[in-house]
Motif scaffolding. Structure first.
Motif, PDB file in Angstrom:
ATOM      1  N   ASP A  60      37.289  10.320  35.219  1.00 15.06           N
ATOM      2  CA  ASP A  60      37.450   9.527  36.341  1.00 15.06           C
ATOM      3  C   ASP A  60      36.219   9.523  38.122  1.00 15.06           C
ATOM      4  N   LEU A  61      36.051  11.502  37.172  1.00 17.41           N
ATOM      5  CA  LEU A  61      35.053  12.453  38.633  1.00 17.41           C
ATOM      6  C   LEU A  61      34.282  12.607  37.602  1.00 17.41           C
ATOM      7  N   ILE A  62      32.941  12.755  37.739  1.00 22.50           N
ATOM      8  CA  ILE A  62      32.276  14.384  37.036  1.00 22.50           C
ATOM      9  C   ILE A  62      31.745  14.024  38.128  1.00 22.50           C
ATOM     10  N   VAL A  63      31.345  16.325  38.414  1.00 19.30           N
ATOM     11  CA  VAL A  63      31.280  16.773  39.238  1.00 19.30           C
ATOM     12  C   VAL A  63      30.126  17.824  38.295  1.00 19.30           C
ATOM     13  N   ALA A  64      28.427  17.770  39.509  1.00 17.59           N
ATOM     14  CA  ALA A  64      27.628  18.782  38.782  1.00 17.59           C
ATOM     15  C   ALA A  64      27.356  19.072  39.686  1.00 17.59           C
ATOM     16  N   ALA A  65      27.669  20.417  40.300  1.00 24.01           N
ATOM     17  CA  ALA A  65      27.006  20.844  41.725  1.00 24.01           C
ATOM     18  C   ALA A  65      25.733  22.288  41.391  1.00 24.01           C
ATOM     19  N   ASP A  95      35.628   2.619  37.089  1.00 27.06           N
ATOM     20  CA  ASP A  95      35.720   2.471  38.066  1.00 27.06           C
ATOM     21  C   ASP A  95      35.980   3.994  38.567  1.00 27.06           C
ATOM     22  N   GLY A  96      35.328   5.215  37.453  1.00 22.47           N
ATOM     23  CA  GLY A  96      34.801   6.886  38.125  1.00 22.47           C
ATOM     24  C   GLY A  96      33.549   6.896  39.093  1.00 22.47           C
ATOM     25  N   LEU A  97      33.528   8.011  39.543  1.00 26.43           N
ATOM     26  CA  LEU A  97      32.430   8.771  40.558  1.00 26.43           C
ATOM     27  C   LEU A  97      31.984   9.843  39.415  1.00 26.43           C
ATOM     28  N   CYS A  98      30.565   9.960  39.686  1.00 23.99           N
ATOM     29  CA  CYS A  98      29.860  10.981  39.808  1.00 23.99           C
ATOM     30  C   CYS A  98      29.305  11.759  40.675  1.00 23.99           C
ATOM     31  N   LEU A  99      29.171  12.725  40.611  1.00 26.84           N
ATOM     32  CA  LEU A  99      29.201  13.410  42.671  1.00 26.84           C
ATOM     33  C   LEU A  99      28.236  14.784  41.473  1.00 26.84           C
ATOM     34  N   LEU A 100      27.085  14.767  42.759  1.00 23.09           N
ATOM     35  CA  LEU A 100      26.335  15.501  42.223  1.00 23.09           C
ATOM     36  C   LEU A 100      25.582  16.394  43.626  1.00 23.09           C
ATOM     37  N   ILE A 101      25.139  17.302  43.459  1.00 15.43           N
ATOM     38  CA  ILE A 101      25.643  17.912  44.499  1.00 15.43           C
ATOM     39  C   ILE A 101      24.519  18.889  44.346  1.00 15.43           C
ATOM     40  N   GLU A 102      23.578  19.254  45.722  1.00 16.56           N
ATOM     41  CA  GLU A 102      22.858  20.363  45.542  1.00 16.56           C
ATOM     42  C   GLU A 102      21.940  21.026  46.704  1.00 16.56           C
ATOM     43  N   PRO A 103      21.684  22.380  46.161  1.00 19.38           N
ATOM     44  CA  PRO A 103      20.772  23.404  48.052  1.00 19.38           C
ATOM     45  C   PRO A 103      20.432  22.241  49.187  1.00 19.38           C
ATOM     46  N   ALA A 104      20.412  22.975  50.115  1.00 17.99           N
ATOM     47  CA  ALA A 104      19.558  21.062  50.980  1.00 17.99           C
ATOM     48  C   ALA A 104      18.191  22.056  51.279  1.00 17.99           C
ATOM     49  N   LEU A 105      18.035  22.515  49.944  1.00 15.98           N
ATOM     50  CA  LEU A 105      16.390  22.239  50.264  1.00 15.98           C
ATOM     51  C   LEU A 105      15.168  21.794  50.819  1.00 15.98           C
ATOM     52  N   ARG A 106      14.132  21.541  51.000  1.00 16.61           N
ATOM     53  CA  ARG A 106      13.561  20.342  51.029  1.00 16.61           C
ATOM     54  C   ARG A 106      12.857  19.834  49.762  1.00 16.61           C
ATOM     55  N   GLU A 107      12.885  21.326  48.968  1.00 17.66           N
ATOM     56  CA  GLU A 107      12.506  20.410  47.799  1.00 17.66           C
ATOM     57  C   GLU A 107      13.409  20.106  46.283  1.00 17.66           C
ATOM     58  N   THR A 108      14.529  20.970  46.718  1.00 15.23           N
ATOM     59  CA  THR A 108      15.528  20.100  45.976  1.00 15.23           C
ATOM     60  C   THR A 108      16.620  18.581  46.037  1.00 15.23           C
ATOM     61  N   SER A 109      16.767  18.592  48.390  1.00 23.30           N
ATOM     62  CA  SER A 109      16.561  16.888  48.049  1.00 23.30           C
ATOM     63  C   SER A 109      16.204  16.031  47.954  1.00 23.30           C
ATOM     64  N   ARG A 110      14.573  16.222  47.599  1.00 25.51           N
ATOM     65  CA  ARG A 110      13.659  15.615  47.163  1.00 25.51           C
ATOM     66  C   ARG A 110      13.869  14.689  45.793  1.00 25.51           C
ATOM     67  N   ALA A 111      14.145  16.093  45.096  1.00 30.06           N
ATOM     68  CA  ALA A 111      13.931  15.711  43.674  1.00 30.06           C
ATOM     69  C   ALA A 111      15.283  15.495  43.570  1.00 30.06           C
ATOM     70  N   LEU A 112      16.706  15.014  44.307  1.00 32.37           N
ATOM     71  CA  LEU A 112      17.654  14.505  44.191  1.00 32.37           C
ATOM     72  C   LEU A 112      17.818  12.919  44.312  1.00 32.37           C
ATOM     73  N   LEU A 113      17.226  13.271  45.285  1.00 29.72           N
ATOM     74  CA  LEU A 113      16.315  12.023  45.708  1.00 29.72           C
ATOM     75  C   LEU A 113      15.483  11.176  45.049  1.00 29.72           C
ATOM     76  N   GLY A 114      14.770  11.315  44.022  1.00 26.11           N
ATOM     77  CA  GLY A 114      13.883  11.214  42.913  1.00 26.11           C
ATOM     78  C   GLY A 114      14.692  10.501  42.340  1.00 26.11           C
ATOM     79  N   VAL A 115      16.029  11.546  41.862  1.00 26.07           N
ATOM     80  CA  VAL A 115      17.109  11.477  40.508  1.00 26.07           C
ATOM     81  C   VAL A 115      17.668   9.750  40.490  1.00 26.07           C
ATOM     82  N   ARG A 116      17.876   9.888  42.257  1.00 25.72           N
ATOM     83  CA  ARG A 116      18.793   8.666  42.752  1.00 25.72           C
ATOM     84  C   ARG A 116      18.326   7.332  42.723  1.00 25.72           C
ATOM     85  N   ASP A 117      17.252   8.055  42.889  1.00 25.31           N
ATOM     86  CA  ASP A 117      16.227   6.475  42.522  1.00 25.31           C
ATOM     87  C   ASP A 117      16.301   5.532  41.414  1.00 25.31           C
ATOM     88  N   ARG A 118      15.375   6.784  40.131  1.00 27.02           N
ATOM     89  CA  ARG A 118      15.365   6.689  39.211  1.00 27.02           C
ATOM     90  C   ARG A 118      17.107   5.742  38.187  1.00 27.02           C
TER      91      ARG A 118
END
Length: 258
Positions: A60-65, A95-118
């Motif tokens: 129901d929930l996948i977490v990758a922190a 109907d499950g959720l996948c939660l991705l958590i990354e450090p709030a650094l510019r590089e790691t955050s922007r990489a997560l946004l790149g993953v998001r778009d794909r």
């Protein structure tokens, strides 16, 4: 959102995420996976296959922190996006959720946004931190990134910053006028500003102090993660002014709690 029955914690590390999940949902079945052995940890390499060895069924929930940035040496952004898409395809309930958590650094955050778009291109939907299903506007300028914070009382720290993404196969119905607040309130020079992100993208709304009325008072209470309903007639621009007759409604407080 219903409480999860089965949770998969990928890259579980010391088990901190699992302890939080058990604190929220004591009856949950938690499967924790990491390359390093630990109490209650299933030893497996998430890079070897989409379904780690020894992991069965759907969740129901996948977490990758704090995991994706650790894979940077092995996978570029498209590769990390393909891995997450595989988790959602092979391991996540419909109907499950996948939660991705990354450090709030510019590089790691922007990489997560790149993953998001794909992942959006792969057919997944974003439930938070925004309600926008297009390419992330924060990637248009190198200086922008997306992050959040939570209050804590650990080692003298009062808050922790992080970037995150909640994905789902099918987005719950979102009205065209519903926008999630994606910034802290910004008060300066006799005005209040917020960034909101929803069906038409990310926009800044601004209200002068002299225009504060009961109609738009919801803007004072809005915080990052909340959902504001804007008037259908409001024309969103780069800097949208909220007037004394503009009716705002605070419809949901906080990001979805998983």
């Amino acid at each position: 959102l219903l409480p999860p029955r089965r949770v998969l914690d990928l890259g579980a590390g010391t088990g901190a995420v699992g302890r939080v999940i058990h604190g929220l949902y004591p009856e949950v079945e938690l499967v924790a996976v990491d390359r390093v052995a630990g109490p209650g940890i299933l030893v497996a390499d998430v890079l070897r296959c989409v379904r780690p060895a020894g992991v069965s069924g759907l969740f129901d929930l996948i977490v990758a922190a704090n995991l994706l940035n650790e894979l940077e040496r092995h996978l570029d952004v498209p590769g990390r996006a393909a891995l997450v898409a595989g988790w959602c395809r092979e391991l996540l309930q419909s109907d499950g959720l996948c939660l991705l958590i990354e450090p709030a650094l510019r590089e790691t955050s922007r990489a997560l946004l790149g993953v998001r778009d794909r992942l959006l291109s792969a057919g997944l939907k974003v439930l938070a931190p925004c309600l926008y299903q297009g390419l992330c506007p924060a990637l248009q300028r190198d200086r922008d990134w997306c992050h959040d914070s939570a209050e804590i009382l650990v080692s003298g720290r009062s808050r922790v910053d992080f970037s995150y993404l909640i994905l789902t196969h099918a987005l719950p119905h979102v009205e065209p006028t519903q926008y999630r607040v994606v910034s802290d309130p910004m008060k300066d020079k006799g005005r209040l500003r917020l960034f909101v992100c929803g069906p038409q993208g990310r926009h800044q709304i601004m209200r002068l102090d002299r225009d504060r009325t009961d109609a738009n008072r919801a803007m004072d209470a809005a915080r990052r993660g909340d959902i504001l309903r804007l008037p259908e007639t409001l024309v969103l621009t780069v800097n949208t002014r909220i007037g004394p007759q503009t009716v705002l409604k605070l419809e949901a407080v906080g990001s979805p709690r998983v």
